[in-house]
Enzyme design. Sequence first.
Site, mmCIF file in Angstrom:
data_model
loop_
_atom_site.group_PDB
_atom_site.id
_atom_site.type_symbol
_atom_site.label_atom_id
_atom_site.label_comp_id
_atom_site.label_asym_id
_atom_site.label_seq_id
_atom_site.Cartn_x
_atom_site.Cartn_y
_atom_site.Cartn_z
ATOM 1 N N ARG A 203 0.930 -1.242 -0.107
ATOM 2 C CA ARG A 203 -0.106 -0.062 0.117
ATOM 3 C C ARG A 203 0.870 1.376 -0.001
ATOM 4 O O ARG A 203 1.586 1.528 0.861
ATOM 5 C CB ARG A 203 -0.925 0.030 1.338
ATOM 6 N N GLU A 219 4.731 7.186 2.437
ATOM 7 C CA GLU A 219 5.390 5.759 2.615
ATOM 8 C C GLU A 219 4.991 4.828 1.643
ATOM 9 O O GLU A 219 3.839 4.892 1.319
ATOM 10 C CB GLU A 219 5.702 5.694 4.168
ATOM 11 N N ASN A 221 4.157 0.836 2.058
ATOM 12 C CA ASN A 221 4.356 -0.216 3.098
ATOM 13 C C ASN A 221 4.341 -1.696 2.154
ATOM 14 O O ASN A 221 3.524 -1.976 1.133
ATOM 15 C CB ASN A 221 2.664 -0.254 3.649
ATOM 16 N N SER A 226 -2.495 -3.010 5.823
ATOM 17 C CA SER A 226 -3.795 -3.421 6.284
ATOM 18 C C SER A 226 -4.996 -2.750 6.024
ATOM 19 O O SER A 226 -4.958 -1.725 5.168
ATOM 20 C CB SER A 226 -3.821 -3.302 8.101
ATOM 21 N N LYS A 384 12.152 3.199 5.610
ATOM 22 C CA LYS A 384 12.129 4.524 5.293
ATOM 23 C C LYS A 384 13.487 4.943 4.944
ATOM 24 O O LYS A 384 13.591 5.997 4.178
ATOM 25 C CB LYS A 384 11.510 5.219 6.698
ATOM 26 N N LYS A 438 11.845 10.797 10.940
ATOM 27 C CA LYS A 438 11.318 9.411 11.062
ATOM 28 C C LYS A 438 12.486 8.428 11.448
ATOM 29 O O LYS A 438 13.449 8.172 10.570
ATOM 30 C CB LYS A 438 10.601 9.107 9.577
ATOM 31 N N GLU A 442 7.677 0.984 11.696
ATOM 32 C CA GLU A 442 6.468 0.786 10.898
ATOM 33 C C GLU A 442 5.303 1.076 12.120
ATOM 34 O O GLU A 442 5.567 0.318 13.350
ATOM 35 C CB GLU A 442 6.056 -0.266 10.201
ATOM 36 N N GLY A 443 4.298 1.482 11.805
ATOM 37 C CA GLY A 443 3.127 1.351 12.601
ATOM 38 C C GLY A 443 2.358 2.512 13.364
ATOM 39 O O GLY A 443 1.640 2.537 14.321
ATOM 40 N N ARG A 525 -7.950 7.444 4.647
ATOM 41 C CA ARG A 525 -7.977 7.441 6.111
ATOM 42 C C ARG A 525 -7.853 8.903 6.413
ATOM 43 O O ARG A 525 -7.361 9.696 5.849
ATOM 44 C CB ARG A 525 -6.698 6.964 6.820
HETATM 45 P P1 ADP Z 1 4.351 4.459 9.622
HETATM 46 O O1 ADP Z 1 5.249 3.535 8.981
HETATM 47 O O2 ADP Z 1 4.625 4.670 11.208
HETATM 48 O O3 ADP Z 1 2.579 4.532 9.405
HETATM 49 P P2 ADP Z 1 4.478 7.028 8.110
HETATM 50 O O4 ADP Z 1 5.552 7.418 7.337
HETATM 51 O O5 ADP Z 1 3.193 6.575 7.427
HETATM 52 O O6 ADP Z 1 4.788 5.881 9.276
HETATM 53 O O7 ADP Z 1 4.028 8.268 9.073
HETATM 54 C C1 ADP Z 1 2.714 8.025 10.101
HETATM 55 C C2 ADP Z 1 1.689 8.980 9.877
HETATM 56 O O8 ADP Z 1 2.301 10.283 9.996
HETATM 57 C C3 ADP Z 1 0.954 9.016 8.387
HETATM 58 O O9 ADP Z 1 -0.093 8.346 8.374
HETATM 59 C C4 ADP Z 1 0.848 10.660 8.011
HETATM 60 O O10 ADP Z 1 -0.467 10.875 8.813
HETATM 61 C C5 ADP Z 1 1.959 11.264 8.834
HETATM 62 N N1 ADP Z 1 2.962 11.833 8.199
HETATM 63 C C6 ADP Z 1 4.201 11.087 7.905
HETATM 64 N N2 ADP Z 1 5.041 11.612 6.953
HETATM 65 C C7 ADP Z 1 4.389 12.844 6.624
HETATM 66 C C8 ADP Z 1 4.855 14.085 6.200
HETATM 67 N N3 ADP Z 1 5.967 14.154 5.400
HETATM 68 N N4 ADP Z 1 3.864 15.119 6.328
HETATM 69 C C9 ADP Z 1 2.813 14.973 6.905
HETATM 70 N N5 ADP Z 1 2.360 14.008 7.700
HETATM 71 C C10 ADP Z 1 3.350 13.136 7.665
HETATM 72 MG MG MG Z 2 1.955 4.675 7.614
#
Ligand code: ADP
Ligand code: MG
Length: 549
Positions: A203, A219, A221, A226, A384, A438, A442-443, A525
């Site tokens: 995803r 990102e 996945n 899920s 990442k 970051k 994950e998660g 979401r």
């Molecule tokens: P995870 O693997 O924990 O899901 P993500 O990179 O998806 O990590 O980040 C978690 C959440 O943080 C995302 O669902 C998003 O809402 C927010 N987020 C992540 N990166 C960004 C960004 N560059 N700008 C704004 N919000 C972000």
């Molecule tokens: Mg995410």
Amino acid sequence: MGVGHSSLSSCSVDSLCIIAFTAQPKTSSFSNSNRQKPLFPTKKHSPFAVLKIGTLNCARVAGEMEIGKGIAAAGKPIVDLHGIDDGLIQKIVYDALVWSSLHGLVVGDRNDQRSGKLPGVGMVHAPIALLPTSFPESHWKQACELAPIFNELIDRVSLDGKFLQDSLARTKKVDAFTSRLLDIHSKILEMNKKEEIRLGLHRSDYMLDEKTKLLLQIEFNTISSSFAGLGCLVTDLHRTLLNDYGEDLGLDSKRIPGNTATGQFAEALAKAWTEYNNPRAVAMIVVQTEERNMYDQHWLCTVLKERYNVRTIRKTLAEIDSEGQLLPDGTFLVGGQAVAVVYFRAGYAPTDYPSESEWRARLLMERSSAIKCPSISYHLAGTKKIQQELAKPNVLEKFLESKEDIAKLRKCFAGLWSLVDSDITKKAIEKPELFVMKPQREGGGNNIYGDDVKETLLRLQKEVSEEDAAYILMQRIFPAVSPTFLIRDSICHKEHAISELGVYSAYLRNKESVIMNDQCGYLMRTKVSSSNEGGVAAGFAVLDSIYLT
Ligand code: ADP
Ligand code: MG
């Protein structure tokens, strides 16, 4: 990351991540003071009372909304939420709750301790948006078009063991979890073991940056992507509601794109199972010990059984360690049953490996001939750090030939940097609100925002260590904020919200033959836009679908 029992502000890839939220910068002048606190927790068991209260709550928040009107207009809600009659909203909420209960759009109720272990007890409707969220058709098409290109890219990256090891070499020194994954990867490389049948159920998540109007990837996945199951149901729910109330609302259900993520993921699993070519073998879902998102998983398994007659078993990593057996020819047996496909809905977080037993299980599976979804290489390709490495100049060119494809991918890359780039860290210290920091996790709940970015960077500069290698820096994306009705625990809240679109995709190949490389439905979401600059924002997010504009 624990699921059923964990705090709502943390979430796993597979857990009720929809409860996650993102700290937003202080650009929003409105208040979201009602977030997170259970608004009216005592009325839970009376749907009518709840609905009434929900409406009252909406009215109260509607007052607060006025302040943020300018921002709301930029977010283009699909209908004028101020103008909708309360009675109509109540009716739609009621119908949505009935529909969700009747159609399995449910999750385990965190108030029932058994709900993470046993199906059929303590179920509650999944948190949902009452109505779909608008999304420009051109960006939707762009996201769909990217799916097969990312699939191919990840497959090729996964085959370049040296690239994965080299890119993560510094991270390995400071991040014990990534280090363990890399150790397994090294062992597999040493064995010179080739994964000939490769399956990815991915995803790719995006946000639409309001200012630039660019669709930017959050990102990709590759493990435990899920909500394919429940996401499809939300699409069905929204279509049903618009069929019934579309005229009242001035909306057309046909503007909601169909969502076949469950069917296509099941198809990919079934095709992988067929490639494995052992009619007696099962598919195994690797699960956490407690899983409140089990119904999302069960949807997939049910379709797999009903449509393709493939049986599944559910096992935790600890169970796999005690029951698993590797035969000399590579056949993987669990409890005496041959396993054709291992589908991970656990194993992506350090908490999934509380002891050596779980790591042993992971290695054992990796050494076997079972098809892993994902393999250790696919897992690492989705980190990442690799996302950031791929965004460097001339790196995509190593993996893809088509200039057109490369340009398409690059267009959706946000700014991504390693912390060795001193110009960027300086900028991030000056303007931390424009960045997200970051770690390799994950998660959800692991990223660093706002002033915490500055503090962490300053601390890392002071300490003479290589801890900086644990993180990447990413450009902060600012999606439009719009007023939205969100339903959780049967209460309807009107909130300012932002959305993130996830596009599912499946990739299956056997040696040189690509059997499947498709976009497979989507997940929207929608989350409360937080005003807590400290990053420990409170709020909630819900499952949603899209309304093409
Ligand atoms: P995870 O693997 O924990 O899901 P993500 O990179 O998806 O990590 O980040 C978690 C959440 O943080 C995302 O669902 C998003 O809402 C927010 N987020 C992540 N990166 C960004 C960004 N560059 N700008 C704004 N919000 C972000
Ligand atoms: Mg995410």
